[in-house]
Design a protein around this motif. Structure first.
Motif, PDB file in Angstrom:
ATOM      1  N   ARG A 278     -10.184  -9.141  -4.452  1.00  0.00           N
ATOM      2  CA  ARG A 278     -10.242  -8.330  -3.239  1.00  0.00           C
ATOM      3  C   ARG A 278      -9.474  -7.042  -3.457  1.00  0.00           C
ATOM      4  N   PHE A 279      -9.506  -6.140  -2.481  1.00  0.00           N
ATOM      5  CA  PHE A 279      -8.922  -4.814  -2.643  1.00  0.00           C
ATOM      6  C   PHE A 279      -8.087  -4.475  -1.418  1.00  0.00           C
ATOM      7  N   SER A 280      -6.829  -4.046  -1.667  1.00  0.00           N
ATOM      8  CA  SER A 280      -5.945  -3.729  -0.553  1.00  0.00           C
ATOM      9  C   SER A 280      -6.334  -2.412   0.109  1.00  0.00           C
ATOM     10  N   ASP A 281      -6.856  -1.462  -0.665  1.00  0.00           N
ATOM     11  CA  ASP A 281      -7.405  -0.223  -0.109  1.00  0.00           C
ATOM     12  C   ASP A 281      -8.790  -0.052  -0.709  1.00  0.00           C
ATOM     13  N   LYS A 282      -9.799  -0.551  -0.010  1.00  0.00           N
ATOM     14  CA  LYS A 282     -11.141  -0.582  -0.587  1.00  0.00           C
ATOM     15  C   LYS A 282     -11.896   0.736  -0.450  1.00  0.00           C
TER      16      LYS A 282
ATOM     17  N   ARG B  63     -15.128  -7.342  -1.761  1.00  0.00           N
ATOM     18  CA  ARG B  63     -14.548  -8.449  -2.514  1.00  0.00           C
ATOM     19  C   ARG B  63     -15.626  -9.292  -3.183  1.00  0.00           C
TER      20      ARG B  63
ATOM     21  N   PHE C 160      -1.805  -8.061  -9.162  1.00  0.00           N
ATOM     22  CA  PHE C 160      -2.173  -6.809  -8.516  1.00  0.00           C
ATOM     23  C   PHE C 160      -2.388  -5.776  -9.618  1.00  0.00           C
TER      24      PHE C 160
ATOM     25  N   ASN D 131      -3.122  -1.974 -10.480  1.00  0.00           N
ATOM     26  CA  ASN D 131      -2.964  -0.647  -9.888  1.00  0.00           C
ATOM     27  C   ASN D 131      -3.575   0.399 -10.813  1.00  0.00           C
TER      28      ASN D 131
ATOM     29  N   ILE E 257      -5.997  -0.558  -5.720  1.00  0.00           N
ATOM     30  CA  ILE E 257      -5.290  -1.785  -6.072  1.00  0.00           C
ATOM     31  C   ILE E 257      -6.223  -2.969  -5.915  1.00  0.00           C
ATOM     32  N   GLN E 258      -6.527  -3.583  -7.046  1.00  0.00           N
ATOM     33  CA  GLN E 258      -7.362  -4.781  -7.086  1.00  0.00           C
ATOM     34  C   GLN E 258      -6.471  -6.008  -7.095  1.00  0.00           C
ATOM     35  N   GLN E 259      -6.799  -6.994  -6.295  1.00  0.00           N
ATOM     36  CA  GLN E 259      -6.007  -8.222  -6.204  1.00  0.00           C
ATOM     37  C   GLN E 259      -6.768  -9.395  -6.822  1.00  0.00           C
TER      38      GLN E 259
ATOM     39  N   TYR F 168      -6.669 -13.710  -7.118  1.00  0.00           N
ATOM     40  CA  TYR F 168      -6.144 -15.010  -6.712  1.00  0.00           C
ATOM     41  C   TYR F 168      -7.034 -16.072  -7.352  1.00  0.00           C
TER      42      TYR F 168
END
Length: 206
Positions: free
Chosen positions: A32-36, A54, A177, A179, A194-196, A198
């Motif tokens: 997912r992305f915190s700032d997509k 995502r 994360f 960056n 920023i790509q996340q 999990y």
């Protein structure tokens, strides 16, 4: 004397080699992305931004635990992600286009330095990670074969948990994360991308 030095050096290198613990793992989970928001063009408005969506992530890792509390990790990951293309209103010369979603997978290679909270040989090992990566984005109509992807470089950080089930097999949980600068270089864009990650996976230990 020279022969003895060679033998001693060989024994020392061999002991270092045997002290290393090798792990290979495969993990799957969520990207997912915190700032997509990726950006937009000058002839459009800020609410017409392109945005990453995502998707599923598959990661392969090779780890060398060279010390009791530290190790090195190299890996490759594939993220099955997509990009939202905003709707385009009609003009005097062109019709309207509805919003759509196009496939934009991400291929990623990375290196991380690992620091463990418990020593090598412990059944449960929480760890922190930090390193660097490259991320190649493949918009529609491109492929790795033709080399027309968009590649961004950056750094990553995070942590996880490793649990040994047997002397050979184990499971791991990862949260990272990644960056980097935003891909595709839209004429109007700001901030970092920023790509996340999990994921949960299985590991094979030697």
């Amino acid at each position: 004397m020279r022969f003895r030095s060679v033998v001693l050096a060989a024994c020392f290198c061999s002991s270092l080699g045997f002290s290393q613990v090798f792990e290979a793992s495969v993990s799957g989970g969520d990207t997912r992305f915190s700032d997509k928001q990726l950006g937009y063009f000058p002839n459009t408005t800020p609410d017409q931004q392109y945005a990453m969506q995502r998707g599923f992530r598959l990661a392969f890792r090779m780890t060398l635990n060279s010390w009791r509390f530290f190790g090195h990790e190299f890996g490759y990951a594939y993220s099955h992600t997509s990009m939202m293309v905003p709707a385009v209103p009609p003009t005097l010369t062109s019709p309207a286009f509805p919003a759509s979603t196009v496939s934009v997978p991400i291929h990623q290679g990375f290196y991380d330095f690992l620091a463990y909270a418990t020593p090598e040989g412990t059944r449960i090992r929480p760890f922190g990670a930090g390193g660097v990566q490259f991320s190649s984005f493949f918009p529609p109509g491109t492929s790795a074969y033709y080399g027309n992807q968009v590649t961004k470089y950056g750094f990553n950080y995070g942590g996880g948990l490793k649990v040994k089930l047997t002397s050979i097999w184990g499971i791991r949980l990862d949260a990272r994360f990644y960056n980097m600068s935003k891909p595709f270089d839209f004429l109007i864009h700001s901030g970092r991308f920023i790509q996340q990650e999990y994921t949960v996976g299985f590991s094979f230990n030697l």
